[in-house]
Design an enzyme around this catalytic site. Structure first.
Site, mmCIF file in Angstrom:
data_model
loop_
_atom_site.group_PDB
_atom_site.id
_atom_site.type_symbol
_atom_site.label_atom_id
_atom_site.label_comp_id
_atom_site.label_asym_id
_atom_site.label_seq_id
_atom_site.Cartn_x
_atom_site.Cartn_y
_atom_site.Cartn_z
ATOM 1 C CE LYS A 232 -3.886 -2.362 2.076
ATOM 2 N NZ LYS A 232 -4.510 -2.874 3.293
ATOM 3 C CD GLN B 56 -3.699 -4.748 6.411
ATOM 4 O OE1 GLN B 56 -3.469 -3.783 5.690
ATOM 5 N NE2 GLN B 56 -4.384 -5.791 5.993
ATOM 6 C CG ASP C 136 -10.249 -0.283 4.717
ATOM 7 O OD1 ASP C 136 -10.014 -0.461 3.509
ATOM 8 O OD2 ASP C 136 -9.682 -0.901 5.634
#
Ligand code: NDP
Length: 307
Positions: free
Chosen positions: A53, A97, A120
Site C-alpha cells: 500500500k 490493517q 476503507d
C-alpha cells in the site's frame, strides 16, 4: 470463449488516472494526499499488504505514513493514535490493517476513525450512507468488483446477482452496490441451504467466502459474470503452494461469459480503489470539486475508467 477479466490491467489504468488527479490537486491547491496505515502486531501477510500500500501510494504521488504498533497495544492506545491522525492535516486517509489482535474490538476502532478519513469505507456512517443511497466512501474491494463487472456489462438493471459471503468488508457492501445498479440481489452465507441452485439462477456471482474452490463450475449459469474475491493459499502434493480463489476457476471458465482470475483479478483493484478513496477523501476534506476524484467513485461513471 469466456472473457478473462484482467484486473491487473484495469488497476494499472485506474492508478494512472489517480496519478493525474493527484497532480491536479497538487498543482491547483498545493495539497499532497496522504494515507496513514496502522499495523498492530507483525502478521507476515499483513506486513506484505501494508508494504504494498505504501509503495503504490508513492507511485501515484501520494504520501504514505506507516505506523507499526506492538501486538500487545491496548484498544485505548490504538484509538488515541487514530484520534491523533484524525487531527493531522497531512493525513487524508486512515487505514487500520485488519484483522486486529483478539483483545481489540474492531468496531470500536473503525468507528474511532473520522468518517471523512475512513478510506476503507467501514465506519458505520459510511456503511449507512451506502445503505441509504448517499454519497460516502465505499469499501475498496466491492468498489473494485463493481468496476470489473461494469467493464464487461454496462447495464446491470434487472440482473440476478448472487453474493456468496456476508462480511462487512465485502459481501454486504457488494450487495448494496449491486442493488444500486438495480440488480435483484441475493446474499448467501454458510447457513444457506440451496447454494448450487441459487448459483444456477445468477447472472452475476460474487464469491467472497475464503473457502478454496468451493464454487463448482457446474453451478455457474451459462453466460454468467463471475467475480472471485477469495485469496486462498493451498498446498500441493509436491510440497509447493499456490493461490486459488473461492471458485473452481478452470471448470467455471467453461460456463462463464466473463471471470476474474486469482491472482490478477480483484486483488489489484482493491489497492487501486484504496488510492482512489484517498484522493476522494483529500478532495472532500478541502471542499475541492475534482472531476477525476468524483469520477472514480461515482458508480454511474465507472465506464469512463474502462474506456
Ligand atoms: P469473512 O471470513 O469475513 O466472511 C466469509 C463469508 O463467507 C461469511 O459470510 C461466511 O458465512 C461465508 N461462507 C463461509 N463458508 C461458506 C459456505 N460454505 N457457503 C456460503 N458462504 C460461506 O471473509 P471476507 O469477506 O473478509 O473475505 C472473503 C475472502 O475474500 C477471503 O478469502 C479473503 O482473503 C478474500 N479477500 C480478498 C480481497 C482482495 O482484495 N482480493 C479483499 C478482502 C478479502 P457466515 O457469515 O455464515 O459465517
Amino acid at each position: 470463449m469466456s472473457i478473462i477479466i484482467d484486473g491487473k490491467a484495469y488497476a494499472a489504468e485506474l492508478r494512472g488516472q489517480i496519478k493525474a488527479g493527484v497532480e491536479e490537486i497538487k498543482g491547483k491547491h498545493s495539497i499532497t494526499p496522504g494515507l496513514a496505515v496502522i499495523l498492530v502486531g507483525n502478521d507476515p501477510a499483513s506486513e506484505v499488504y501494508v508494504g504494498n500500500k505504501g509503495k503504490m501510494c508513492r507511485e501515484v504521488g501520494m504520501e504514505a505514513f506507516d505506523f507499526r504498533m506492538l501486538a500487545d497495544t491496548t484498544e485505548s492506545q490504538l484509538i488515541a493514535k487514530i484520534k491523533e491522525l484524525g487531527q493531522d492535516k497531512k493525513v487524508n486517509g486512515i487505514l487500520v490493517q485488519l484483522p486486529l489482535p483478539k483483545h481489540i474490538n474492531e468496531s470500536a476502532v473503525i468507528n474511532a476513525i473520522d468518517p471523512l478519513k475512513d478510506v476503507d469505507g467501514l465506519h458505520a456512517i459510511n456503511a449507512g450512507k451506502l445503505a441509504t443511497g448517499q454519497d460516502g466512501i465505499v469499501p475498496c474491494t466491492p468498489l473494485g468488483c463493481l468496476m470489473l463487472i461494469k467493464s464487461v456489462a454496462r447495464d446491470l438493471s434487472g440482473k440476478n446477482a448472487l453474493i456468496i459471503g456476508r462480511s462487512n468488508l465485502v459481501g454486504k457492501p457488494m450487495a448494496q452496490l449491486l442493488l444500486r445498479e438495480s440488480c435483484t440481489v441475493t446474499i448467501s452465507h454458510s447457513r444457506t441451504k440451496n447454494l448450487p441452485e441459487l448459483c444456477r439462477n445468477a447472472n452475476i456471482v460474487v464469491a467472497a467466502t475464503g473457502k478454496p474452490e468451493m464454487i463448482k463450475g457446474e453451478w455457474i449459469r451459462s453466460g454468467a459474470i463471475v467475480i472471485d474475491v477469495g485469496i486462498n493459499r493451498i498446498h500441493l502434493s509436491d510440497g509447493s503452494t499456490k493461490l486459488v480463489g473461492d471458485v473452481a476457476y478452470a471448470e467455471a471458465l467453461q460456463n462463464a461469459k466473463a471471470i476474474t482470475p486469482v491472482p490478477g483479478g480483484v486483488g489489484p483493484m482493491t489497492i487501486a480503489c484504496l488510492l482512489a478513496n484517498t484522493l476522494k477523501a483529500a478532495c472532500l476534506q478541502h471542499n475541492i470539486e475534482n472531476d477525476l476524484a468524483s469520477g472514480f467513485l461515482s458508480i454511474s461513471n465507472v465506464e469512463q475508467i474502462n474506456n
